[in-house]
Design a protein around this motif. Structure first.
Motif, PDB file in Angstrom:
ATOM      1  N   VAL A  45       0.924  -1.324  -0.109  1.00  0.00           N
ATOM      2  CA  VAL A  45       0.059   0.184   0.063  1.00  0.00           C
ATOM      3  C   VAL A  45       0.769   1.218  -0.181  1.00  0.00           C
ATOM      4  O   VAL A  45       1.775   1.437   0.773  1.00  0.00           O
ATOM      5  CB  VAL A  45      -0.896   0.071   1.223  1.00  0.00           C
ATOM      6  CG1 VAL A  45      -1.873   1.138   1.222  1.00  0.00           C
ATOM      7  CG2 VAL A  45      -1.711  -1.324   1.101  1.00  0.00           C
ATOM      8  N   GLY A  46       0.676   2.048  -1.000  1.00  0.00           N
ATOM      9  CA  GLY A  46       1.416   3.315  -1.041  1.00  0.00           C
ATOM     10  C   GLY A  46       0.652   4.423  -0.175  1.00  0.00           C
ATOM     11  O   GLY A  46      -0.413   4.346   0.182  1.00  0.00           O
ATOM     12  N   GLY A  47       1.603   5.490   0.307  1.00  0.00           N
ATOM     13  CA  GLY A  47       1.313   6.573   0.890  1.00  0.00           C
ATOM     14  C   GLY A  47       2.213   7.581   1.058  1.00  0.00           C
ATOM     15  O   GLY A  47       3.473   7.280   0.687  1.00  0.00           O
ATOM     16  N   SER A  48       1.841   8.758   1.545  1.00  0.00           N
ATOM     17  CA  SER A  48       2.636  10.030   1.729  1.00  0.00           C
ATOM     18  C   SER A  48       2.458  10.607   3.101  1.00  0.00           C
ATOM     19  O   SER A  48       1.538  10.589   3.409  1.00  0.00           O
ATOM     20  CB  SER A  48       2.312  10.999   0.694  1.00  0.00           C
ATOM     21  OG  SER A  48       2.607  10.662  -0.660  1.00  0.00           O
ATOM     22  N   VAL A  49       3.591  11.073   3.394  1.00  0.00           N
ATOM     23  CA  VAL A  49       3.614  11.721   5.067  1.00  0.00           C
ATOM     24  C   VAL A  49       3.507  13.138   4.698  1.00  0.00           C
ATOM     25  O   VAL A  49       3.998  13.677   3.889  1.00  0.00           O
ATOM     26  CB  VAL A  49       5.113  11.417   5.590  1.00  0.00           C
ATOM     27  CG1 VAL A  49       4.857  12.221   7.037  1.00  0.00           C
ATOM     28  CG2 VAL A  49       5.376   9.937   5.921  1.00  0.00           C
ATOM     29  N   THR A  50       2.169  13.695   5.213  1.00  0.00           N
ATOM     30  CA  THR A  50       1.896  15.112   5.305  1.00  0.00           C
ATOM     31  C   THR A  50       2.341  15.870   6.477  1.00  0.00           C
ATOM     32  O   THR A  50       2.873  16.903   6.403  1.00  0.00           O
ATOM     33  CB  THR A  50       0.532  15.276   4.956  1.00  0.00           C
ATOM     34  OG1 THR A  50      -0.360  14.535   6.032  1.00  0.00           O
ATOM     35  CG2 THR A  50      -0.014  14.691   3.628  1.00  0.00           C
ATOM     36  N   ASP A  51       2.437  15.043   7.681  1.00  0.00           N
ATOM     37  CA  ASP A  51       2.762  15.732   8.818  1.00  0.00           C
ATOM     38  C   ASP A  51       3.606  14.526   9.611  1.00  0.00           C
ATOM     39  O   ASP A  51       2.869  13.513   9.902  1.00  0.00           O
ATOM     40  CB  ASP A  51       1.633  16.178   9.717  1.00  0.00           C
ATOM     41  CG  ASP A  51       0.629  17.253   9.250  1.00  0.00           C
ATOM     42  OD1 ASP A  51       1.274  18.171   8.692  1.00  0.00           O
ATOM     43  OD2 ASP A  51      -0.486  16.773   9.001  1.00  0.00           O
ATOM     44  N   PRO A  52       4.801  14.833   9.659  1.00  0.00           N
ATOM     45  CA  PRO A  52       5.759  14.014  10.729  1.00  0.00           C
ATOM     46  C   PRO A  52       5.018  13.686  12.176  1.00  0.00           C
ATOM     47  O   PRO A  52       4.512  14.562  12.706  1.00  0.00           O
ATOM     48  CB  PRO A  52       7.098  14.646  10.694  1.00  0.00           C
ATOM     49  CG  PRO A  52       6.961  15.957  10.142  1.00  0.00           C
ATOM     50  CD  PRO A  52       5.702  16.200   9.663  1.00  0.00           C
ATOM     51  N   GLY A  53       5.144  12.595  12.455  1.00  0.00           N
ATOM     52  CA  GLY A  53       5.057  12.269  13.595  1.00  0.00           C
ATOM     53  C   GLY A  53       4.761  10.795  13.963  1.00  0.00           C
ATOM     54  O   GLY A  53       5.113   9.967  13.190  1.00  0.00           O
ATOM     55  N   LEU A  54       4.096  10.289  15.118  1.00  0.00           N
ATOM     56  CA  LEU A  54       4.258   8.965  15.592  1.00  0.00           C
ATOM     57  C   LEU A  54       2.742   8.436  15.277  1.00  0.00           C
ATOM     58  O   LEU A  54       1.887   9.118  15.479  1.00  0.00           O
ATOM     59  CB  LEU A  54       4.355   8.933  17.303  1.00  0.00           C
ATOM     60  CG  LEU A  54       4.382   7.343  17.690  1.00  0.00           C
ATOM     61  CD1 LEU A  54       5.236   6.581  17.076  1.00  0.00           C
ATOM     62  CD2 LEU A  54       4.390   7.568  19.145  1.00  0.00           C
ATOM     63  N   VAL A  55       2.670   7.270  14.671  1.00  0.00           N
ATOM     64  CA  VAL A  55       1.554   6.411  14.357  1.00  0.00           C
ATOM     65  C   VAL A  55       1.096   5.606  15.325  1.00  0.00           C
ATOM     66  O   VAL A  55       2.134   4.810  15.543  1.00  0.00           O
ATOM     67  CB  VAL A  55       1.419   6.171  12.695  1.00  0.00           C
ATOM     68  CG1 VAL A  55       0.063   5.337  12.613  1.00  0.00           C
ATOM     69  CG2 VAL A  55       1.859   7.083  11.820  1.00  0.00           C
ATOM     70  N   GLN A  56      -0.038   5.648  15.891  1.00  0.00           N
ATOM     71  CA  GLN A  56      -0.429   4.573  16.898  1.00  0.00           C
ATOM     72  C   GLN A  56      -1.906   3.835  16.553  1.00  0.00           C
ATOM     73  O   GLN A  56      -2.620   4.420  15.675  1.00  0.00           O
ATOM     74  CB  GLN A  56      -0.655   5.341  18.029  1.00  0.00           C
ATOM     75  CG  GLN A  56       0.577   6.013  18.619  1.00  0.00           C
ATOM     76  CD  GLN A  56       0.403   6.707  19.992  1.00  0.00           C
ATOM     77  OE1 GLN A  56      -0.825   7.178  20.352  1.00  0.00           O
ATOM     78  NE2 GLN A  56       1.708   7.106  20.602  1.00  0.00           N
ATOM     79  N   ILE A  57      -1.818   2.814  17.143  1.00  0.00           N
ATOM     80  CA  ILE A  57      -3.222   1.951  16.849  1.00  0.00           C
ATOM     81  C   ILE A  57      -4.480   3.027  17.244  1.00  0.00           C
ATOM     82  O   ILE A  57      -4.149   3.616  18.376  1.00  0.00           O
ATOM     83  CB  ILE A  57      -3.124   0.786  17.691  1.00  0.00           C
ATOM     84  CG1 ILE A  57      -2.208  -0.330  17.080  1.00  0.00           C
ATOM     85  CG2 ILE A  57      -4.507   0.019  17.774  1.00  0.00           C
ATOM     86  CD1 ILE A  57      -1.775  -1.486  18.079  1.00  0.00           C
ATOM     87  N   GLY A  58      -5.426   3.026  16.460  1.00  0.00           N
ATOM     88  CA  GLY A  58      -6.625   3.889  16.537  1.00  0.00           C
ATOM     89  C   GLY A  58      -6.538   5.167  15.841  1.00  0.00           C
ATOM     90  O   GLY A  58      -7.443   5.879  15.777  1.00  0.00           O
ATOM     91  N   ASP A  59      -5.078   5.556  15.497  1.00  0.00           N
ATOM     92  CA  ASP A  59      -5.074   6.715  14.695  1.00  0.00           C
ATOM     93  C   ASP A  59      -6.129   7.079  13.551  1.00  0.00           C
ATOM     94  O   ASP A  59      -6.082   5.967  12.744  1.00  0.00           O
ATOM     95  CB  ASP A  59      -3.806   6.930  14.206  1.00  0.00           C
ATOM     96  CG  ASP A  59      -2.961   7.683  15.409  1.00  0.00           C
ATOM     97  OD1 ASP A  59      -3.464   7.680  16.549  1.00  0.00           O
ATOM     98  OD2 ASP A  59      -1.749   7.804  15.207  1.00  0.00           O
ATOM     99  N   GLU A  60      -6.696   7.832  13.088  1.00  0.00           N
ATOM    100  CA  GLU A  60      -7.665   8.041  11.989  1.00  0.00           C
ATOM    101  C   GLU A  60      -6.561   8.214  10.808  1.00  0.00           C
ATOM    102  O   GLU A  60      -5.549   8.834  10.709  1.00  0.00           O
ATOM    103  CB  GLU A  60      -8.471   9.119  12.099  1.00  0.00           C
ATOM    104  CG  GLU A  60      -9.613   9.231  10.999  1.00  0.00           C
ATOM    105  CD  GLU A  60     -10.550  10.338  11.131  1.00  0.00           C
ATOM    106  OE1 GLU A  60     -10.909  10.860   9.931  1.00  0.00           O
ATOM    107  OE2 GLU A  60     -10.540  10.800  12.007  1.00  0.00           O
ATOM    108  N   LEU A  61      -6.913   7.471   9.512  1.00  0.00           N
ATOM    109  CA  LEU A  61      -6.394   7.704   8.411  1.00  0.00           C
ATOM    110  C   LEU A  61      -7.169   8.207   7.215  1.00  0.00           C
ATOM    111  O   LEU A  61      -8.566   8.001   7.425  1.00  0.00           O
ATOM    112  CB  LEU A  61      -5.771   6.151   7.649  1.00  0.00           C
ATOM    113  CG  LEU A  61      -4.938   5.529   8.736  1.00  0.00           C
ATOM    114  CD1 LEU A  61      -4.814   4.063   8.238  1.00  0.00           C
ATOM    115  CD2 LEU A  61      -3.568   6.085   8.919  1.00  0.00           C
ATOM    116  N   THR A  62      -6.870   9.126   6.539  1.00  0.00           N
ATOM    117  CA  THR A  62      -7.725   9.806   5.559  1.00  0.00           C
ATOM    118  C   THR A  62      -6.909   9.612   4.168  1.00  0.00           C
ATOM    119  O   THR A  62      -5.688   9.379   4.104  1.00  0.00           O
ATOM    120  CB  THR A  62      -7.740  11.411   5.875  1.00  0.00           C
ATOM    121  OG1 THR A  62      -6.646  11.778   6.005  1.00  0.00           O
ATOM    122  CG2 THR A  62      -8.570  11.592   6.927  1.00  0.00           C
ATOM    123  N   THR A  63      -7.639   9.599   2.986  1.00  0.00           N
ATOM    124  CA  THR A  63      -7.282   9.286   1.841  1.00  0.00           C
ATOM    125  C   THR A  63      -7.550  10.890   1.117  1.00  0.00           C
ATOM    126  O   THR A  63      -8.353  11.716   1.403  1.00  0.00           O
ATOM    127  CB  THR A  63      -8.079   8.458   0.916  1.00  0.00           C
ATOM    128  OG1 THR A  63      -9.531   8.697   1.043  1.00  0.00           O
ATOM    129  CG2 THR A  63      -7.873   7.133   1.477  1.00  0.00           C
TER     130      THR A  63
END
Length: 50
Positions: free
Chosen positions: A31-49
């Motif tokens: 799955v491809g993606g781009s980082v728009t805001d650096p930071g830590l990703v945690q379980i439960g974080d919302e993902l947007t397209t």
């Protein structure tokens, strides 16, 4: 893998998707993606397209 479970909004179960990944893609899915805001990703974080 969510395609093995029906989803709200009318997306039915489709067990052929994991079978095709296994058969045609040597069990590899990416799955491809781009980082728009650096930071830590945690379980439960919302993902947007976009």
């Amino acid at each position: 893998m969510m395609v093995t479970r029906a989803q709200p909004g009318g997306i039915d179960i489709d067990r052929e998707v994991p079978r095709r990944i296994h058969r045609d893609r040597a069990r590899n899915l990416s799955v491809g993606g781009s980082v728009t805001d650096p930071g830590l990703v945690q379980i439960g974080d919302e993902l947007t397209t976009t």
